[in-house]
Design a protein around this motif. Structure first.
Motif, PDB file in Angstrom:
ATOM      1  N   ALA A  24      -2.757  16.240  27.227  1.00 44.76           N
ATOM      2  CA  ALA A  24      -1.774  17.073  27.913  1.00 44.76           C
ATOM      3  C   ALA A  24      -1.292  18.168  26.983  1.00 44.76           C
ATOM      4  CB  ALA A  24      -0.599  16.211  28.374  1.00 44.76           C
ATOM      5  N   SER A  25      -1.660  19.390  27.283  1.00 42.96           N
ATOM      6  CA  SER A  25      -1.227  20.529  26.473  1.00 42.96           C
ATOM      7  C   SER A  25      -1.248  21.771  27.351  1.00 42.96           C
ATOM      8  CB  SER A  25      -2.142  20.728  25.270  1.00 42.96           C
ATOM      9  OG  SER A  25      -1.811  21.914  24.576  1.00 42.96           O
ATOM     10  N   LYS A  26      -0.118  22.450  27.440  1.00 47.67           N
ATOM     11  CA  LYS A  26      -0.055  23.641  28.285  1.00 47.67           C
ATOM     12  C   LYS A  26      -1.073  24.683  27.842  1.00 47.67           C
ATOM     13  CE  LYS A  26       3.286  26.739  30.440  1.00 47.67           C
ATOM     14  NZ  LYS A  26       4.718  27.057  30.647  1.00 47.67           N
ATOM     15  N   THR A  27      -1.169  24.905  26.535  1.00 49.48           N
ATOM     16  CA  THR A  27      -2.087  25.923  26.008  1.00 49.48           C
ATOM     17  C   THR A  27      -3.427  25.353  25.589  1.00 49.48           C
ATOM     18  OG1 THR A  27      -1.273  25.616  23.749  1.00 49.48           O
ATOM     19  CG2 THR A  27      -0.110  27.231  25.140  1.00 49.48           C
ATOM     20  N   PHE A  28      -3.505  24.049  25.453  1.00 44.86           N
ATOM     21  CA  PHE A  28      -4.664  23.339  24.918  1.00 44.86           C
ATOM     22  C   PHE A  28      -4.998  23.803  23.500  1.00 44.86           C
ATOM     23  CE2 PHE A  28      -8.294  20.496  25.780  1.00 44.86           C
ATOM     24  CZ  PHE A  28      -7.653  19.600  26.609  1.00 44.86           C
ATOM     25  N   THR A  76      -1.308  17.717  19.242  1.00 47.42           N
ATOM     26  CA  THR A  76      -2.012  17.127  20.377  1.00 47.42           C
ATOM     27  C   THR A  76      -3.522  17.183  20.184  1.00 47.42           C
ATOM     28  OG1 THR A  76      -0.210  17.660  21.898  1.00 47.42           O
ATOM     29  CG2 THR A  76      -2.392  17.309  22.867  1.00 47.42           C
ATOM     30  N   THR A 105      -3.441  20.756  31.838  1.00 46.85           N
ATOM     31  CA  THR A 105      -3.202  22.005  31.120  1.00 46.85           C
ATOM     32  C   THR A 105      -2.947  23.177  32.058  1.00 46.85           C
ATOM     33  OG1 THR A 105      -4.132  23.509  29.452  1.00 46.85           O
ATOM     34  CG2 THR A 105      -5.674  22.510  31.028  1.00 46.85           C
ATOM     35  N   ALA A 137      -8.158  16.454  31.167  1.00 50.63           N
ATOM     36  CA  ALA A 137      -7.311  17.493  30.585  1.00 50.63           C
ATOM     37  C   ALA A 137      -6.215  17.885  31.568  1.00 50.63           C
ATOM     38  CB  ALA A 137      -8.150  18.720  30.223  1.00 50.63           C
ATOM     39  N   ALA A 191      -9.629  24.260  27.973  1.00 53.26           N
ATOM     40  CA  ALA A 191     -10.102  22.876  28.079  1.00 53.26           C
ATOM     41  C   ALA A 191     -11.615  22.828  28.235  1.00 53.26           C
ATOM     42  CB  ALA A 191      -9.423  22.185  29.254  1.00 53.26           C
ATOM     43  N   GLY A 247       0.111  13.892  24.153  1.00 48.70           N
ATOM     44  CA  GLY A 247       0.861  15.126  24.377  1.00 48.70           C
ATOM     45  C   GLY A 247       1.991  15.186  23.372  1.00 48.70           C
ATOM     46  N   SER A 256      -4.080  25.998  30.870  1.00 49.28           N
ATOM     47  CA  SER A 256      -5.145  26.847  30.316  1.00 49.28           C
ATOM     48  C   SER A 256      -6.493  26.161  30.506  1.00 49.28           C
ATOM     49  CB  SER A 256      -4.890  27.117  28.828  1.00 49.28           C
ATOM     50  OG  SER A 256      -3.615  27.662  28.623  1.00 49.28           O
ATOM     51  N   SER A 289       5.473  17.022  27.516  1.00 50.61           N
ATOM     52  CA  SER A 289       4.197  16.456  27.947  1.00 50.61           C
ATOM     53  C   SER A 289       4.075  14.976  27.619  1.00 50.61           C
ATOM     54  CB  SER A 289       3.032  17.209  27.286  1.00 50.61           C
ATOM     55  OG  SER A 289       3.018  18.562  27.682  1.00 50.61           O
TER      56      SER A 289
END
Length: 513
Positions: free
Chosen positions: A194-198, A203, A230, A228, A236, A142, A232, A146
């Motif tokens: 770990a990525s909010k938007t992926f 990341t 996320t 994943a 993923a 991340g 989003s 993250s």
């Protein structure tokens, strides 16, 4: 709020020794303990933290004026909006619902968070039970919150127990990922992305390299080893993660506040669900105090009063945090992002130019090592630097108790020395050996540093950051300053933009032009 600030600015300045001499009740007035039930230790077990601001320049009169400032800033109303799930992030038109992850907030959001926690718990327990085969290592990939949140919590809680060995990687520098590879057996390693938007470049690039590493080292289905984390989940799935291994979290949970959501998966994986739940419970105890307590008795708000006093009135540009506990060695790094990304702003909520210093530059280290490095400046330098000392009464080790006694003695002695000052020469008049004193510090003294205490400590700093933002009239929940450099990096990659002569020359020197 101008009238309230004028009243604060007009208050006469007294030294710390004068303030103590004038009020024999000072320690009692400016020290406060928060206690809560820590069910992880037993049904009626209590845990607590003592907060002491008596070595700061706050006094009754200043606190009266700051309470008026909080009223003028509508602290009560904005706090209710935050905790009620209303749209406090005005520039992005959405709420900031990290407290809902702990059970405080909009009812529907709390229910959603509880359901997503249950989903995460089931996956953690399934992995512990062997559903993905033998898992001894996890590489958590991340960036920003993250990575900083999980890394800090893992460092604090896995010193004596680790069900799964977790390595957090955030840097796009390949050395960081190679170090994680060297410490892990591919056959028993899973990858948490770990990525909010992926879509975060750093990341996702690291994640692709991690998959290649698994495949090149005998793992038949590298994608089957990915979890994943996320907001989003569709992205993923598109990237190739099976829905059963996607742990969503709400879009309304900001990155630097996301440890409490599925971003906390590696913590739960490493220490077990009970400790992760205890961390949530400790944070909720602080949430309840923050929600239900008004004025100077509100611990995060009182901390913000001190922060604003030193930044605006005493023109302090930095705030130092020193943890006298090896388990909190990453806390200053975590607080740097929390405070500087949240409150490093130039305009108010209504887009007016800010007319005062905003976030202090947060920095720090670990005692007692820092005493032989940066404390020279704190004691004798020309900068006035407010200091937070953080310590635990209970030790984190099982060695001779002398270790911890010496540690705590040093912690308390530093605060006393910063306040008192003096001259260490035999004659008492050598300026090179003189210490001016009257240098402020606060002390946060935990009963112990377990999961629930860590949760309460982090939540305290989250609410402190919010309270500071309210007193300045700014929005702490956006972070547009993070985006410009990333945008320009993509422009360099695409080759479609002209840059200044210096940047152009550097690109050419590095073979990127």
């Amino acid at each position: 709020m101008a009238a309230a600030w004028n009243a604060i600015e007009e208050r006469p300045t007294q030294t710390l020794e004068q303030l103590f001499a004038a009020d024999q009740e000072r320690v009692g007035k400016l020290s406060q303990r928060l206690e809560w039930t820590d069910t992880a230790l037993g049904e009626n077990a209590k845990q607590g933290i003592l907060f002491d601001w008596s070595k700061t320049h706050l006094d009754d009169d200043l606190l009266d004026e700051f309470e008026e400032l909080a009223k003028a800033a509508d602290f009560t109303g904005l706090r209710a909006s935050l905790l009620g799930g209303r749209r406090v992030n005005v520039t992005e038109d959405r709420p900031a619902e990290h407290t809902a992850q702990r059970g405080i907030g909009d009812e529907a959001s709390v229910e959603e968070a509880s359901a997503l926690h249950e989903r995460m718990k089931l996956l953690v327990e399934a992995i512990h039970g062997g559903a993905l085969g033998e898992v001894r290592h996890c590489i958590h990939i991340g960036i920003g919150g993250s990575a900083l949140g999980p890394a800090m919590a893992l460092d604090a809680l896995t010193r004596d127990l680790e069900l799964v060995d977790v390595h957090v990687v955030s840097n796009i520098d390949g050395l960081a990922l190679e170090q994680a590879f060297a410490a892990c057996d591919p056959a028993t390693t899973i990858i948490a992305v770990a990525s909010k938007t992926f879509t975060t470049t750093e990341t996702m690039t690291n994640a692709e390299s991690a998959l290649r590493w698994l495949g090149e080292n005998g793992v038949d289905d590298p994608g089957g080893r990915v979890v994943a984390l996320t907001a989003s989940p569709d992205k993923a799935v598109e990237w190739g993660v099976d829905e059963t291994r996607i742990l969503p979290f709400a879009e309304s949970v900001g990155g630097r506040y996301s440890l409490w959501s599925s971003i906390g998966f590696p913590v739960a994986l490493a220490v077990g669900w009970d400790d992760f739940a205890a961390m949530l419970a400790g944070a909720k105890a602080m949430d309840e105090h923050f929600r239900d307590t008004d004025g100077r008795a509100n611990l995060p708000l009182r901390a913000a009063f001190a922060d604003r006093y030193y930044a605006r009135i005493r023109k302090c540009q930095t705030r130092a945090v020193f943890a006298y506990d090896e388990r909190l060695s990453l806390l200053p790094d975590y607080l740097q992002q929390l405070e500087m990304e949240s409150n490093g702003k130039r305009v108010t909520i209504i887009r007016d130019e800010v007319d005062e210093p905003t976030a202090a530059i947060t920095w720090g280290g670990v005692g007692t090592g820092a005493q032989h490095a940066v404390f020279q400046l704190l004691h004798q330098g020309t900068h006035l630097v407010p200091v937070d000392f953080i310590a635990s009464i209970a030790p984190g080790d099982e060695l001779d108790p002398a270790h911890h006694s010496i540690l705590l003695m040093n912690c308390f002695a530093q605060g006393a020395a910063l306040m008192k000052g003096g001259n260490m020469s035999a004659s008492g008049d050598d300026p090179a050996r003189a210490f001016p004193g009257d240098r402020p510090s606060a002390t946060i003294l935990c009963d112990d540093l377990d999961a629930s205490t860590l949760g309460a400590l982090i939540a305290f700093h989250e609410h402190r950051t919010f309270a500071n933002a309210v007193l300045m009239g700014i929005n702490p929940f956006d972070q547009f300053g993070v985006e410009l450099g990333k945008k320009m990096a993509k422009e360099i990659e695409s080759g479609g933009s002209d840059f200044d002569p210096s940047t152009t020359a550097l690109l050419e020197a590095a073979g990127l032009g």
